[in-house]
Design a protein around this motif. Structure first.
Motif, short mmCIF file in Angstrom:
data_model
loop_
_atom_site.label_atom_id
_atom_site.label_comp_id
_atom_site.label_asym_id
_atom_site.label_seq_id
_atom_site.Cartn_x
_atom_site.Cartn_y
_atom_site.Cartn_z
N GLU A 116 -16.82 36.60 -44.18
CA GLU A 116 -17.20 36.42 -42.78
C GLU A 116 -18.06 35.19 -42.51
O GLU A 116 -17.79 34.44 -41.57
N PRO A 117 -19.11 34.92 -43.27
CA PRO A 117 -19.93 33.73 -42.97
C PRO A 117 -19.14 32.43 -43.04
O PRO A 117 -19.31 31.53 -42.22
N TRP A 118 -18.26 32.37 -44.05
CA TRP A 118 -17.49 31.13 -44.23
C TRP A 118 -16.42 31.03 -43.15
O TRP A 118 -16.11 29.92 -42.68
N SER A 119 -15.86 32.18 -42.75
CA SER A 119 -14.91 32.17 -41.62
C SER A 119 -15.58 31.67 -40.36
O SER A 119 -15.01 30.86 -39.61
N GLY A 120 -16.79 32.16 -40.12
CA GLY A 120 -17.51 31.76 -38.91
C GLY A 120 -17.77 30.27 -38.86
O GLY A 120 -17.61 29.62 -37.81
N ARG A 121 -18.16 29.71 -40.02
CA ARG A 121 -18.45 28.27 -40.03
C ARG A 121 -17.18 27.45 -39.85
O ARG A 121 -17.17 26.45 -39.13
N ALA A 122 -16.08 27.88 -40.53
CA ALA A 122 -14.81 27.15 -40.38
C ALA A 122 -14.32 27.22 -38.94
O ALA A 122 -13.82 26.23 -38.38
N ALA A 123 -14.47 28.40 -38.30
CA ALA A 123 -14.04 28.54 -36.91
C ALA A 123 -14.88 27.67 -35.99
O ALA A 123 -14.36 27.06 -35.04
N SER A 124 -16.18 27.60 -36.26
CA SER A 124 -17.06 26.75 -35.46
C SER A 124 -16.66 25.29 -35.55
O SER A 124 -16.61 24.57 -34.55
N GLU A 125 -16.37 24.85 -36.78
CA GLU A 125 -15.93 23.46 -36.97
C GLU A 125 -14.59 23.22 -36.28
O GLU A 125 -14.36 22.14 -35.72
N LEU A 126 -13.71 24.21 -36.34
CA LEU A 126 -12.40 24.06 -35.71
C LEU A 126 -12.55 23.96 -34.20
O LEU A 126 -11.85 23.16 -33.54
N ARG A 127 -13.46 24.77 -33.65
CA ARG A 127 -13.70 24.67 -32.20
C ARG A 127 -14.22 23.29 -31.83
O ARG A 127 -13.91 22.75 -30.76
N ALA A 128 -15.01 22.70 -32.73
CA ALA A 128 -15.56 21.37 -32.44
C ALA A 128 -14.48 20.29 -32.42
O ALA A 128 -14.70 19.21 -31.89
N THR A 129 -13.30 20.62 -33.00
CA THR A 129 -12.18 19.66 -32.93
C THR A 129 -11.31 19.91 -31.70
O THR A 129 -10.30 19.23 -31.51
N GLY A 130 -11.68 20.95 -30.90
CA GLY A 130 -10.93 21.22 -29.68
C GLY A 130 -9.94 22.35 -29.78
O GLY A 130 -9.11 22.52 -28.89
N VAL A 131 -10.01 23.15 -30.88
CA VAL A 131 -9.06 24.24 -31.07
C VAL A 131 -9.76 25.57 -30.79
O VAL A 131 -10.86 25.81 -31.30
N VAL A 132 -9.12 26.42 -29.97
CA VAL A 132 -9.62 27.77 -29.73
C VAL A 132 -9.01 28.68 -30.79
O VAL A 132 -7.79 28.81 -30.87
#
Length: 568
Positions: free
Chosen positions: A536-552
């Motif tokens: 979960e923690p690593w998923s959260g960070r990867a998702a946060s970075e992905l959102r920063a590239t403009g992906v929901v």
């Protein structure tokens, strides 16, 4: 006499037999019978069973004769010896221990009594009943004049001490036992020294060097199963500490050679699993430990099972099989608890804490880490403390408490257990924490040691982690080539969790370089793996970075879109 018993409801007819209405009634009737009658009944039952074929019948007959004996009798004791051997062949080590202990009570000669008590103690240790094994060994020692018997008893006492976490005491007993046999039976001395390798592991490098030297000095025949085992242990230690540079043979080749020579699988080969992890040969360790665990279960050797299962769980974890590792470790800690092997309760709790940290379960991680650090006896360092500290460091790193993670991992890496598997392998986490906090210099020495170990081990998965660390530490102009090389190395020995962490870090680097399209590819791949593993923690960070590239991401829909999720 039968009719009154039936009317009183004490017994009933069950097919062609009679049965007591309740086991407590049966026990009460037996205990209330006068001793002379009980002895006579056992003798009558033994006589009635004469001539019946089958090992079960012979064992029951031997037990009835023993129960009907009022004084020592060598013939009856010999019958129990055969019953004990038959029980051990079926994996019934607890029954074998009981039979040998009773045979000792019926032995007219002190030497025979000592031998049978030694056999009983060894069987109790195989069954995982270390307390009884120690008691039986203590009863045998006054009459044990033979060097081989004394060495066997020292070995049993050492196993009990080791299971309780008394490493120095166990180590002294094992060396004493090996010294007794070195001149007359080097093969048995080697078996004891292989166990001493394990106790020395928890004491320090000088003790490990001493055991390696003793193993090397033994003159073992070429066709002796302990010869490849002893050579492998010495080679892995030499590679770990840099004592020698001639490499480490493949674990599977060592196991095959030892088995061809007649090795007792679980007993003779358990330590090569730990050595395989020291050498970085994780895939071969998994294969070996899985086979040994199946053998130990089939043979009823519960005493060895927690050790084997711990090595198997480590191999599963390092391969990114988190759910498999969780199931294996849960079984290991249950067996260790049931058999009083607090050493393995501590170790396995530390590994379970790491799995909880990877999953982001903070409460469970801290509880298990506390269990790992308090499970050993007073006056001894808890054997699972290194795993516990690594777990807490990973928990802090995954939760964004980077400074706390770095401090904890630094303390671990600079402590006295630098040779432990968990300490060696925490270096990539330490490097990541140091870089995130902006103090990469603090990772220099652990990185140097990790790189040297990786060079000696020659494993693609270690190469991938070394390259990832170099990418983190390198200037931007050199980082990308290291990330690409790391991902290529991951392909040669895939470990999903570590590959995903490399992809996530590379994706972060690409995003910072404003290469959002390329970053999305790496981050999506990492997120899929983290979600599948429940990290979960690593998923959260990867998702946060992905959102920063403009992906929901899909998790934005599950948990409600944040401010970044609403932006294009």
């Amino acid at each position: 006499d039968l009719a009154p018993a039936e009317r009183a409801g004490l017994i009933r007819q069950a097919g062609q037999s009679l049965a007591f209405r309740h086991p407590l009634i049966r026990a009460a009737v037996y205990q209330e019978a006068p001793l002379g009658l009980r002895l006579a009944v056992h003798r009558a039952l033994a006589d009635a069973m004469e001539g019946r074929e089958g090992s079960d019948e012979a064992g029951r007959r031997a037990w009835h004769r023993a129960a009907g004996a009022a004084e020592p009798d060598e013939q009856i004791a010999a019958g129990l010896d055969r019953a004990a051997a038959q029980a051990a062949e079926r994996g019934g080590y607890a029954a074998a221990a009981a039979a040998s202990a009773r045979a000792a009570e019926l032995s007219p000669e002190p030497a025979a009594r000592a031998l049978r008590l030694t056999v009983a103690a060894e069987a109790a240790a195989e069954a995982g009943d270390l307390t009884r094994a120690r008691t039986l060994a203590g009863r045998a020692e006054p009459d044990a004049d033979d060097a081989m018997l004394r060495a066997g008893l020292l070995h049993v006492r050492a196993l009990a001490d080791f299971g309780e976490g008394s490493f120095r005491g166990a180590h002294r007993l094992l060396l004493e036992g090996a010294d007794l046999l070195a001149g007359t039976s080097p093969v048995l001395a080697a078996r004891i020294l292989v166990q001493a390798f394990h106790t020395a592991w928890y004491i320090g490098e000088p003790e490990l060097a001493d055991v390696a030297g003793r193993l090397t000095a033994l003159q073992l025949p070429d066709d002796e199963p302990m010869r490849p085992v002893a050579s492998y242990l010495a080679a892995t230690l030499g590679a770990l500490f840099g004592w020698r540079a001639d490499g480490v043979p493949a674990l599977t080749d060592v196991v095959a050679e030892a088995r061809r020579a007649g090795a007792d699988g679980p007993l003779d080969l358990v330590q090569v699993c730990g050595a395989g992890l020291i050498a970085g040969q994780d895939a071969q360790t998994y294969e070996t430990a899985a086979a040994l665990a199946a053998e130990a279960r089939g043979q009823g050797r519960i005493g060895l099972l927690p050790t084997i299962l711990f090595f198997l769980a480590e191999a599963e974890l390092f391969h990114g099989r988190h759910r498999d590792a969780l199931a294996t470790a849960a079984e290991a800690v249950q067996v260790a608890n049931d058999s009083g092997q607090w050493q393995w309760v501590s170790q396995v709790s530390g590994l379970l804490a790491y799995l909880a940290a990877a999953a982001g379960d903070e409460a469970r991680c801290r509880k298990l880490a506390d269990d790992a650090m308090t499970a050993a006896t007073a006056g001894n360092v808890a054997p699972g403390s290194a795993w516990a500290h690594w777990s807490l460091g990973v928990l802090d790193l995954g939760s964004g408490r980077v400074e706390a993670a770095l401090g904890r991992l630094e303390t671990l890496a600079e402590g006295p257990a630098q040779h432990h598997v968990s300490v060696v392998r925490c270096a990539p986490d330490l490097v990541e924490a140091a870089v995130r906090i902006g103090e990469p210099g603090r990772a220099a020495e652990p990185m140097r040691r990790f790189g040297q170990w990786g060079a000696r081990a020659g494993q693609p998965w270690i190469d991938a982690l070394v390259l990832r660390c170099r990418a983190l530490l390198a200037p931007d102009a050199e980082a990308e080539s290291a990330y690409v090389a790391a991902l290529e190395a991951h392909q040669r020995d895939d470990r999903p969790f570590e590959r995903a962490r490399t992809q996530s870090l590379y994706g972060e680097w690409l995003r910072r370089a404003r290469r959002k399209t390329e970053a999305r590819t790496q981050l999506r791949a990492a997120l899929e793996i983290f979600d599948r593993l429940g990290a979960e923690p690593w998923s959260g960070r990867a998702a946060s970075e992905l959102r920063a590239t403009g992906v929901v991401t899909p998790r934005d829909g599950r948990h409600g879109p944040g401010a970044l999720g609403e932006l294009t």
